[in-house]
Design an enzyme around this catalytic site. Sequence first.
Site, PDB file in Angstrom:
ATOM      1  N   SER A 170       4.614   2.305   8.014  1.00 22.65           N
ATOM      2  CA  SER A 170       4.277   1.210   7.106  1.00 22.65           C
ATOM      3  C   SER A 170       5.483   0.713   6.331  1.00 22.65           C
ATOM      4  O   SER A 170       6.199   1.489   5.703  1.00 22.65           O
ATOM      5  CB  SER A 170       3.210   1.659   6.102  1.00 22.65           C
ATOM      6  OG  SER A 170       1.926   1.492   6.603  1.00 22.65           O
ATOM      7  N   ASP A 214      -0.091  -7.597   1.228  1.00 27.13           N
ATOM      8  CA  ASP A 214       0.288  -6.191   1.409  1.00 27.13           C
ATOM      9  C   ASP A 214       1.794  -6.025   1.526  1.00 27.13           C
ATOM     10  O   ASP A 214       2.285  -5.262   2.347  1.00 27.13           O
ATOM     11  CB  ASP A 214      -0.422  -5.574   2.613  1.00 27.13           C
ATOM     12  CG  ASP A 214      -0.306  -4.047   2.629  1.00 27.13           C
ATOM     13  OD1 ASP A 214      -0.067  -3.469   1.557  1.00 27.13           O
ATOM     14  OD2 ASP A 214      -0.428  -3.452   3.710  1.00 27.13           O
ATOM     15  N   HIS A 218       0.815  -1.220   0.000  1.00 28.52           N
ATOM     16  CA  HIS A 218       0.000   0.000   0.000  1.00 28.52           C
ATOM     17  C   HIS A 218       0.845   1.265   0.000  1.00 28.52           C
ATOM     18  O   HIS A 218       0.350   2.345  -0.274  1.00 28.52           O
ATOM     19  CB  HIS A 218      -0.983   0.006   1.181  1.00 28.52           C
ATOM     20  CG  HIS A 218      -0.367   0.254   2.518  1.00 28.52           C
ATOM     21  ND1 HIS A 218      -0.107  -0.763   3.420  1.00 28.52           N
ATOM     22  CD2 HIS A 218       0.057   1.387   3.129  1.00 28.52           C
ATOM     23  CE1 HIS A 218       0.429  -0.260   4.516  1.00 28.52           C
ATOM     24  NE2 HIS A 218       0.544   1.056   4.358  1.00 28.52           N
TER      25      HIS A 218
END
Length: 310
Positions: A260, A163, A133
């Site tokens: 992230s 992901d 992402h």
Amino acid sequence: MTQMQTPPWVYPGNSYPPPPVPPAGSPAAPGQKPPRRVRRGTVAAVVAAALVAGGVGGTLGAFIGGDGAAQPAAATTATTTSSSSGTEATDVSAVVAKVMPSVVQVNVTLQNGEGIGSGVIISSDGRILTNNHVVADADTITVTLSDGRTVDASVVGTDPSSDLAVIQAKGVSGLTAATFGDSSQVKVGDEVIAIGSPGGLQGTVTTGIVSALDRKVTVSDSEQQQGGSPFAGRDQSQNDTGSTTYQALQTDAAINQGNSGGPLFNTAGQVVGINSAMYSPVTGPDGSAGSVGIGFAIPSNQAQQVIDKF
């Protein structure tokens, strides 16, 4: 008794840092959406990527530059904690000094804004693991290394269902690759160290323990769209519900937007997870969210399977 339901995991719907507040009565800046009001008590989980709305990239760049992102070691402190065995003290600063060169900041430009995530070097010639992402739909990607150098990067391969993504930094060699540990050996209570770029603050270090194993985390596309994220609307998985689901390590080490794709290390300096999401009660009028000590990381064994594919 209120029936417990699986909480929604959504992408962040707000930029970081917030744009300048216009004078009273003036219209909203072009390309920016008004804040989405959320009822108090509503809960949401956000993928820990810092998204920057179009037009405020310069503000973020100045903020990072003033913070001295080229010297991430400044974000660490000499700290000792009890080891997971409870018989020895862990010198966190020594572990951080060992692993910091393998952690990078991932910068992306999108059609409607910019974003910041984190990554971990997996080969000396510049292969880097991050979250899908973070780089999906990116027009351009650059990587800021721990020594302050920023180089161009490109996507090698992605695995939306987990992901995860592998990118390649260009024109580099002799980088410090991280060592991956066996996540099947991780136990509840083990100490962990998260490193990344929350809010663009490269080299930020947080510590905690593994709070739980095999937590089911699901981020649905519909919830991304409701959050107004620049990442909303893209296909995040291959299942029928249009969502990404994985079994995660849960940690109380602070994970925020911008973490992230960054690594979660054990006290031996081995990667045991890839930080990807956080759970946060949404109470701010603008829908902003912050860490409340419930973060999630994709186990390293799953990450290793993706690395082997590319």
